[in-house]
Design an enzyme around this catalytic site. Structure first.
Site, mmCIF file in Angstrom:
data_model
loop_
_atom_site.group_PDB
_atom_site.id
_atom_site.type_symbol
_atom_site.label_atom_id
_atom_site.label_comp_id
_atom_site.label_asym_id
_atom_site.label_seq_id
_atom_site.Cartn_x
_atom_site.Cartn_y
_atom_site.Cartn_z
ATOM 1 C CB CYS A 48 12.572 11.549 -0.424
ATOM 2 S SG CYS A 48 11.059 10.821 -1.077
ATOM 3 C CG HIS B 21 11.581 14.046 3.023
ATOM 4 N ND1 HIS B 21 10.818 14.550 1.990
ATOM 5 C CD2 HIS B 21 11.377 12.706 3.033
ATOM 6 C CE1 HIS B 21 10.183 13.553 1.399
ATOM 7 N NE2 HIS B 21 10.500 12.428 2.011
ATOM 8 C CG ASN C 152 6.973 11.875 0.963
ATOM 9 O OD1 ASN C 152 7.602 12.631 0.224
ATOM 10 N ND2 ASN C 152 7.524 10.824 1.542
HETATM 11 O O1 UT7 Z 1 9.961 9.711 1.440
HETATM 12 C C1 UT7 Z 1 10.893 8.676 1.511
HETATM 13 C C2 UT7 Z 1 10.906 8.112 2.863
HETATM 14 N N1 UT7 Z 1 9.612 7.513 3.150
HETATM 15 C C3 UT7 Z 1 9.294 7.296 4.383
HETATM 16 O O2 UT7 Z 1 10.043 7.680 5.253
HETATM 17 C C4 UT7 Z 1 8.030 6.546 4.701
HETATM 18 C C5 UT7 Z 1 8.297 5.696 5.894
HETATM 19 N N2 UT7 Z 1 7.230 4.768 6.293
HETATM 20 C C6 UT7 Z 1 6.027 5.145 6.696
HETATM 21 O O3 UT7 Z 1 5.688 6.310 6.687
HETATM 22 C C7 UT7 Z 1 5.132 4.077 7.251
HETATM 23 O O4 UT7 Z 1 5.849 2.880 7.391
HETATM 24 C C8 UT7 Z 1 3.875 3.834 6.411
HETATM 25 C C9 UT7 Z 1 2.924 5.013 6.538
HETATM 26 C C10 UT7 Z 1 4.243 3.602 4.952
HETATM 27 C C11 UT7 Z 1 3.135 2.628 6.932
HETATM 28 O O5 UT7 Z 1 2.810 2.783 8.280
HETATM 29 P P1 UT7 Z 1 3.139 1.620 9.339
HETATM 30 O O6 UT7 Z 1 2.605 2.074 10.613
HETATM 31 O O7 UT7 Z 1 4.615 1.330 9.227
HETATM 32 O O8 UT7 Z 1 2.263 0.445 8.814
HETATM 33 P P2 UT7 Z 1 2.713 -0.985 8.245
HETATM 34 O O9 UT7 Z 1 3.440 -0.825 6.940
HETATM 35 O O10 UT7 Z 1 3.409 -1.760 9.318
HETATM 36 O O11 UT7 Z 1 1.336 -1.612 7.991
HETATM 37 C C12 UT7 Z 1 0.451 -1.926 9.074
HETATM 38 C C13 UT7 Z 1 -0.868 -2.376 8.479
HETATM 39 C C14 UT7 Z 1 -0.711 -3.400 7.355
HETATM 40 O O12 UT7 Z 1 -1.763 -4.328 7.444
HETATM 41 P P3 UT7 Z 1 -1.507 -5.780 8.082
HETATM 42 O O13 UT7 Z 1 -0.437 -6.398 7.219
HETATM 43 O O14 UT7 Z 1 -1.047 -5.516 9.485
HETATM 44 O O15 UT7 Z 1 -2.832 -6.435 7.974
HETATM 45 C C15 UT7 Z 1 -0.891 -2.573 6.110
HETATM 46 O O16 UT7 Z 1 -1.408 -3.335 5.040
HETATM 47 O O17 UT7 Z 1 -1.520 -1.247 7.902
HETATM 48 C C16 UT7 Z 1 -1.923 -1.583 6.572
HETATM 49 N N3 UT7 Z 1 -1.945 -0.372 5.760
HETATM 50 C C17 UT7 Z 1 -3.043 0.373 5.630
HETATM 51 N N4 UT7 Z 1 -4.272 0.261 6.164
HETATM 52 C C18 UT7 Z 1 -5.179 1.205 5.832
HETATM 53 C C19 UT7 Z 1 -0.942 0.179 5.034
HETATM 54 N N5 UT7 Z 1 -1.387 1.281 4.401
HETATM 55 C C20 UT7 Z 1 -2.697 1.417 4.767
HETATM 56 C C21 UT7 Z 1 -3.686 2.375 4.458
HETATM 57 N N6 UT7 Z 1 -4.904 2.222 5.020
HETATM 58 N N7 UT7 Z 1 -3.452 3.445 3.646
#
Ligand code: UT7
Length: 345
Positions: A113, A266, A296
């Protein structure tokens, strides 16, 4: 003799026509519009048709950038992508040929990215060295091809698209002249963003003809041809690295934080954009947002965000602008310019 500065003089973008809304995703996956909007700020992303590859998006954006610059020729093409048409050859020569640019220098840059900023710095370096007098810098990605259809966390975020700029040799004080780029990497975090299989470490043929046969080769389990991201760890690094690189680039340009009119970052996640602005003590409204409409788009995200900011009047000629990005590698980068008077195409 002073090295020539690289001056941004054209901007073009392209999105595939098929929009995928959060509700569309929620019909397939255990997710919801509410979750995706509140955790990422994303509402829609675009997905390329099965017959459309990264070069197709890149050609469209490149053609528009040349039109915006009022040119039909440049001396080189630098293409940033994580999703080349094929592992070999690079995608840029094909794009150069399809744009009718002849036998110019053309190669790909891989910095995930951060790819667009690495490509921009590479293009500027080629101009400063006198290797080329002008260059088309493209960021194009088709992440829909490498996302696991069952992975709600990546499918909610990524979309396909392309953006391109034309750089020409010019003077360092001209509008559009790029400041000295800040680039960095930390390979100790390489496992945080990966497509594990399909390279020389784990060639897909090792796993059988299907490529995803699930065969265990004794080298780490079944093949995984999909993009994987450790979201939480990436989130923290992205905020720190983008903010710190942006501040370093601004300092090199002789700007304080107050001097920064626009921070075009980004478009990873709205919470990341807000956290970057907060860490820099920059008012959030100076950080244009485009991810709500396109998600993204990886290497394409900065030129797409620039074009959208111009179209909406958020970015205007003369604005002291900092670009910053973060991605797999890990990699990050930033650079500065005074926004020039141009019409994106
Ligand atoms: O472009 C390159 C750089 N990329 C980035 O900078 C992306 C950086 N990261 C992010 O944007 C975020 O970490 C995410 C959007 C990917 C995830 O958000 P988060 O608030 O960090 O959530 P998490 O990964 O801690 O997940 C929390 C919960 C999990 O469930 P459990 O394990 O707590 O039961 C995930 O499975 O949210 C769940 N989850 C979802 N739930 C509904 C993850 N994706 C989804 C979804 N819908 N689409």
């Amino acid at each position: 003799m002073n090295a020539a500065a690289a001056v941004l003089c054209g901007l073009g973008t392209w999105l595939p026509p098929q929009a995928v809304t959060n509700d569309d995703l929620a019909r397939e996956l255990d997710t919801s519009d509410d979750w995706i909007r509140s955790r990422t700020g994303i509402g829609t992303r675009f997905v390329a048709a099965p017959t459309v590859a990264t070069s197709d998006l890149a050609v469209e954006a490149g053609r528009r950038a040349l039109k915006s610059a009022g040119r039909d020729a440049v001396d080189g093409v630098v293409l940033a992508t994580t999703t080349p048409d094929h592992p070999c050859p690079a995608t840029a020569p094909l794009v150069a040929a399809r744009l009718g640019l002849g036998t110019v220098a053309a190669f790909d840059v891989g910095a995930v990215c951060t790819g667009f900023l690495y490509a921009l710095a590479t293009g500027a370096g080629l101009i400063a060295a006198g290797t080329v007098g002008s260059v088309l810098v493209i960021g194009a990605d088709t992440y829909s091809r490498i996302l696991d259809p069952a992975d709600r966390s990546t499918r909610a975020i990524f979309g396909d698209g392309a953006g391109a700029v034309v750089l020409r040799s010019g003077g360092a004080t001209e509008p559009g002249a790029l400041g000295t780029a800040v680039l960095g990497s930390d390979g100790t975090g390489s496992e945080l963003i990966t497509v594990r299989s399909g390279g020389s470490r784990e060639p897909l043929h090792t796993f059988g003809t299907s490529g995803t046969s699930g065969a265990d080769t004794g080298t780490g389990g079944p093949a995984d041809p999909y993009f994987r991201m450790a979201g939480k760890a990436v989130f923290r690094s992205a905020v720190e690295r983008m903010a710190d690189a942006a501040l370093t680039a601004a300092r090199r340009a002789g700007w304080t934080t107050d001097d920064i009119d626009r921070l075009v970052a980004h478009q990873a996640n709205l919470r990341i954009l807000h956290a970057v602005a907060d860490r820099m003590r920059l008012p959030r409204h100076r950080c244009p947002v485009h991810l709500d409409q396109v998600g993204n788009t990886a290497a394409a995200s900065i030129p797409l965000a620039l074009a959208h900011a111009v179209a909406t009047g958020t970015l205007a000629p003369g604005h002291r602008t900092v670009l910053t990005a973060f991605g797999g590698g890990l990699t990050w980068g930033a650079c500065t310019l005074r926004w020039p008077a141009l019409t994106p195409a």
